[in-house]
Design an enzyme around this catalytic site. Structure first.
Site, mmCIF file in Angstrom:
data_model
loop_
_atom_site.group_PDB
_atom_site.id
_atom_site.type_symbol
_atom_site.label_atom_id
_atom_site.label_comp_id
_atom_site.label_asym_id
_atom_site.label_seq_id
_atom_site.Cartn_x
_atom_site.Cartn_y
_atom_site.Cartn_z
ATOM 1 N N ARG A 168 -4.754 -32.364 -6.926
ATOM 2 C CA ARG A 168 -5.232 -33.539 -7.669
ATOM 3 C C ARG A 168 -4.110 -34.163 -8.488
ATOM 4 O O ARG A 168 -4.264 -35.229 -9.066
ATOM 5 C CB ARG A 168 -6.366 -33.141 -8.631
ATOM 6 C CG ARG A 168 -7.740 -33.162 -8.020
ATOM 7 C CD ARG A 168 -8.007 -31.919 -7.224
ATOM 8 N NE ARG A 168 -9.287 -32.006 -6.531
ATOM 9 C CZ ARG A 168 -9.757 -31.041 -5.772
ATOM 10 N NH1 ARG A 168 -9.073 -29.933 -5.582
ATOM 11 N NH2 ARG A 168 -10.913 -31.177 -5.167
ATOM 12 N N LYS A 177 4.629 -20.384 -7.747
ATOM 13 C CA LYS A 177 4.682 -20.365 -9.222
ATOM 14 C C LYS A 177 5.536 -19.232 -9.788
ATOM 15 O O LYS A 177 6.167 -19.404 -10.828
ATOM 16 C CB LYS A 177 3.264 -20.269 -9.796
ATOM 17 C CG LYS A 177 2.485 -21.557 -9.733
ATOM 18 C CD LYS A 177 1.111 -21.349 -10.355
ATOM 19 C CE LYS A 177 0.464 -22.661 -10.714
ATOM 20 N NZ LYS A 177 -0.682 -22.474 -11.626
ATOM 21 N N ASN A 219 4.669 -23.807 -13.889
ATOM 22 C CA ASN A 219 3.945 -24.839 -13.138
ATOM 23 C C ASN A 219 4.610 -26.202 -13.278
ATOM 24 O O ASN A 219 4.119 -27.182 -12.737
ATOM 25 C CB ASN A 219 2.461 -24.892 -13.531
ATOM 26 C CG ASN A 219 2.229 -25.495 -14.898
ATOM 27 O OD1 ASN A 219 3.163 -25.706 -15.660
ATOM 28 N ND2 ASN A 219 0.974 -25.765 -15.212
ATOM 29 N N ASP A 246 -0.220 -24.356 -18.553
ATOM 30 C CA ASP A 246 -1.634 -23.992 -18.339
ATOM 31 C C ASP A 246 -2.310 -23.569 -19.640
ATOM 32 O O ASP A 246 -3.477 -23.889 -19.882
ATOM 33 C CB ASP A 246 -1.754 -22.866 -17.305
ATOM 34 C CG ASP A 246 -1.694 -23.389 -15.875
ATOM 35 O OD1 ASP A 246 -1.862 -24.613 -15.686
ATOM 36 O OD2 ASP A 246 -1.473 -22.578 -14.951
ATOM 37 N N GLY A 257 -11.149 -11.262 -15.384
ATOM 38 C CA GLY A 257 -10.051 -11.598 -14.480
ATOM 39 C C GLY A 257 -8.714 -11.270 -15.118
ATOM 40 O O GLY A 257 -8.575 -11.288 -16.352
ATOM 41 N N TYR A 291 -12.808 -25.567 -11.460
ATOM 42 C CA TYR A 291 -13.272 -26.962 -11.549
ATOM 43 C C TYR A 291 -13.860 -27.471 -10.238
ATOM 44 O O TYR A 291 -14.309 -28.616 -10.168
ATOM 45 C CB TYR A 291 -12.150 -27.890 -12.051
ATOM 46 C CG TYR A 291 -10.873 -27.810 -11.271
ATOM 47 C CD1 TYR A 291 -9.878 -26.922 -11.645
ATOM 48 C CD2 TYR A 291 -10.654 -28.618 -10.159
ATOM 49 C CE1 TYR A 291 -8.696 -26.824 -10.938
ATOM 50 C CE2 TYR A 291 -9.478 -28.538 -9.451
ATOM 51 C CZ TYR A 291 -8.501 -27.637 -9.847
ATOM 52 O OH TYR A 291 -7.330 -27.546 -9.131
ATOM 53 N N GLY A 341 -13.462 -26.168 -15.955
ATOM 54 C CA GLY A 341 -12.005 -26.114 -15.825
ATOM 55 C C GLY A 341 -11.310 -27.454 -15.648
ATOM 56 O O GLY A 341 -10.079 -27.510 -15.591
HETATM 57 P P1 NAP Z 1 -5.422 -14.936 -8.837
HETATM 58 O O1 NAP Z 1 -4.144 -14.738 -9.559
HETATM 59 O O2 NAP Z 1 -5.504 -14.716 -7.372
HETATM 60 O O3 NAP Z 1 -6.540 -14.024 -9.565
HETATM 61 C C1 NAP Z 1 -7.841 -13.942 -9.049
HETATM 62 C C2 NAP Z 1 -8.715 -13.129 -9.993
HETATM 63 O O4 NAP Z 1 -10.039 -13.117 -9.452
HETATM 64 C C3 NAP Z 1 -8.281 -11.670 -10.130
HETATM 65 O O5 NAP Z 1 -8.526 -11.230 -11.440
HETATM 66 C C4 NAP Z 1 -9.209 -10.976 -9.119
HETATM 67 O O6 NAP Z 1 -9.453 -9.628 -9.410
HETATM 68 C C5 NAP Z 1 -10.479 -11.769 -9.335
HETATM 69 N N1 NAP Z 1 -11.394 -11.596 -8.197
HETATM 70 C C6 NAP Z 1 -11.183 -11.980 -6.909
HETATM 71 N N2 NAP Z 1 -12.247 -11.623 -6.155
HETATM 72 C C7 NAP Z 1 -13.122 -10.991 -6.969
HETATM 73 C C8 NAP Z 1 -14.401 -10.383 -6.779
HETATM 74 N N3 NAP Z 1 -14.993 -10.354 -5.585
HETATM 75 N N4 NAP Z 1 -15.023 -9.841 -7.857
HETATM 76 C C9 NAP Z 1 -14.422 -9.853 -9.062
HETATM 77 N N5 NAP Z 1 -13.217 -10.405 -9.323
HETATM 78 C C10 NAP Z 1 -12.577 -10.978 -8.276
HETATM 79 O O7 NAP Z 1 -5.959 -16.450 -9.047
HETATM 80 P P2 NAP Z 1 -5.676 -17.419 -10.290
HETATM 81 O O8 NAP Z 1 -4.486 -18.259 -9.978
HETATM 82 O O9 NAP Z 1 -5.710 -16.642 -11.544
HETATM 83 O O10 NAP Z 1 -6.942 -18.401 -10.188
HETATM 84 C C11 NAP Z 1 -8.225 -17.940 -10.517
HETATM 85 C C12 NAP Z 1 -9.173 -19.135 -10.643
HETATM 86 O O11 NAP Z 1 -8.729 -20.001 -11.681
HETATM 87 C C13 NAP Z 1 -9.235 -19.983 -9.380
HETATM 88 O O12 NAP Z 1 -10.580 -20.336 -9.160
HETATM 89 C C14 NAP Z 1 -8.429 -21.211 -9.726
HETATM 90 O O13 NAP Z 1 -8.881 -22.368 -9.066
HETATM 91 C C15 NAP Z 1 -8.672 -21.331 -11.227
HETATM 92 N N6 NAP Z 1 -7.591 -22.032 -11.940
HETATM 93 C C16 NAP Z 1 -7.907 -23.169 -12.628
HETATM 94 C C17 NAP Z 1 -6.926 -23.848 -13.323
HETATM 95 C C18 NAP Z 1 -7.263 -25.111 -14.055
HETATM 96 O O14 NAP Z 1 -6.350 -25.886 -14.364
HETATM 97 N N7 NAP Z 1 -8.518 -25.341 -14.379
HETATM 98 C C19 NAP Z 1 -5.608 -23.348 -13.341
HETATM 99 C C20 NAP Z 1 -5.326 -22.160 -12.649
HETATM 100 C C21 NAP Z 1 -6.335 -21.511 -11.935
HETATM 101 P P3 NAP Z 1 -8.556 -8.458 -8.715
HETATM 102 O O15 NAP Z 1 -7.350 -8.321 -9.582
HETATM 103 O O16 NAP Z 1 -9.442 -7.273 -8.721
HETATM 104 O O17 NAP Z 1 -8.232 -8.937 -7.329
#
Ligand code: NAP
Length: 279
Positions: free
Chosen positions: A20, A70, A91, A107, A133, A224, A245
């Site tokens: 986006r 990243k 980022n 972030d 998380g 989001y 988000g």
């Molecule tokens: P990431 O580093 O891959 O981390 C994913 C997290 O989700 C880990 O803590 C993982 O746990 C957990 N998870 C995955 N599958 C799961 C399950 N079945 N049950 C429980 N926990 C589970 O991803 P990230 O970059 O942090 O992003 C996470 C989310 O934040 C995404 O949806 C992303 O779109 C959003 N985000 C939003 C913004 C924004 O600007 N609003 C910015 C960044 C990210 P494990 O360690 O056990 O795998």
């Protein structure tokens, strides 16, 4: 007087077509009457080391860095903002006057601003915070909450070693708790934050029982897409205030735009509507 120079920036990732960021930054370039463009920079894994040194030569003022670069990009820039070093990922890259590259991570700024936009009287020290998380988003969220004065952050992750490692690294006020305690850990919190991918489009809902959550607690989800995750829908249904988000996404873009184009841009209702329409 010299004519204003053409400002070039972009989003570098693989893939980037879904990002986006071009829509957000292009809106601001036009709104503030600036000369420039914000483009997609699809760079395949393995090509990052070739692409980044080219930014200055191509006349870029900088770029956003998105998945999967990243963390790798952090090791390829010439200088690092202190906050980015603590988060362990960047980022944003700003091309400095001498052509060198400096890495930032906005972030955490975006996250805190999104809470303040939604609830101007929000305070990080209002009571315990439960964060679910321990991935990339969690690192930015937890650090920014700690920096804002949170006194107790209960960190719960499906893979407990990752929560424990983060608690060890950041120290007090972060405390890792077993994933099995996520329902009970909500008792007496002032805020609950979901930073897991659960509830995102294409993913199952987060498996969380909100029964113990106080009704005055704020519930925040960094996802989001969709804007209303099953967690936020359930929280609203029982009377909790919620923040999605989108505000984090929009606010993290502001300091980068300021660094590249010299204007701290505003999130207008028109911009919010335009981005929401594309989600
Ligand atoms: P990431 O580093 O891959 O981390 C994913 C997290 O989700 C880990 O803590 C993982 O746990 C957990 N998870 C995955 N599958 C799961 C399950 N079945 N049950 C429980 N926990 C589970 O991803 P990230 O970059 O942090 O992003 C996470 C989310 O934040 C995404 O949806 C992303 O779109 C959003 N985000 C939003 C913004 C924004 O600007 N609003 C910015 C960044 C990210 P494990 O360690 O056990 O795998």
């Amino acid at each position: 007087m010299n004519p204003p120079s053409y400002g070039l920036a972009g989003v570098l990732g693989w893939p980037v077509a879904h990002s986006r960021s071009p829509k957000i930054h292009s809106y601001w370039i036009s709104k503030y009457g600036l000369l420039g463009a914000y483009v997609q920079l699809p760079v395949a894994p393995g090509q990052l080391g070739l692409a980044l040194p080219g930014l200055a030569a191509l006349g870029f003022r900088g770029c956003n860095i998105t998945l999967p670069h990243k963390v790798d990009a952090l090791h390829l820039v010439d200088a690092l903002d202190a906050n980015a070093a603590r988060i362990g990922a960047i980022n944003t890259i700003v091309v400095q006057g001498d052509g060198s590259l400096k890495g930032f991570n906005n972030d955490g700024f975006g996250y805190i601003q999104s809470l303040l936009d939604a609830k101007p009287d929000w305070r990080a020290d209002a009571g315990p915070v439960a964060v679910l998380g321990a991935g990339g988003a969690a690192r930015a969220v937890v650090l920014s909450l700690a920096d804002r004065g949170a006194r107790e952050i209960r960190l719960l992750n499906r893979t407990p070693e990752k929560a424990q490692a983060l608690a060890n690294e950041f120290g007090a006020p972060v405390r890792a708790l077993p994933w099995s305690q996520r329902h009970a850990a909500l008792a007496d919190v002032a805020m609950l934050v979901n930073t897991t991918s659960q509830g995102m489009q294409g993913q199952p809902a987060l498996d969380l029982d909100l029964a113990a959550l106080p009704l005055h607690a704020l519930v925040s989800d960094v996802i989001y897409v969709p804007m209303q995750t099953p967690l936020l829908a359930a929280a609203r249904q029982r009377g909790n205030a919620t923040v999605n988000g989108l505000g984090m996404l929009l606010n993290q873009a502001r300091p980068a735009f300021e660094a590249w184009f010299g204007v701290m841009p505003e999130i207008t209702a028109e911009l919010r509507r335009a981005i929401e329409a594309g989600l």
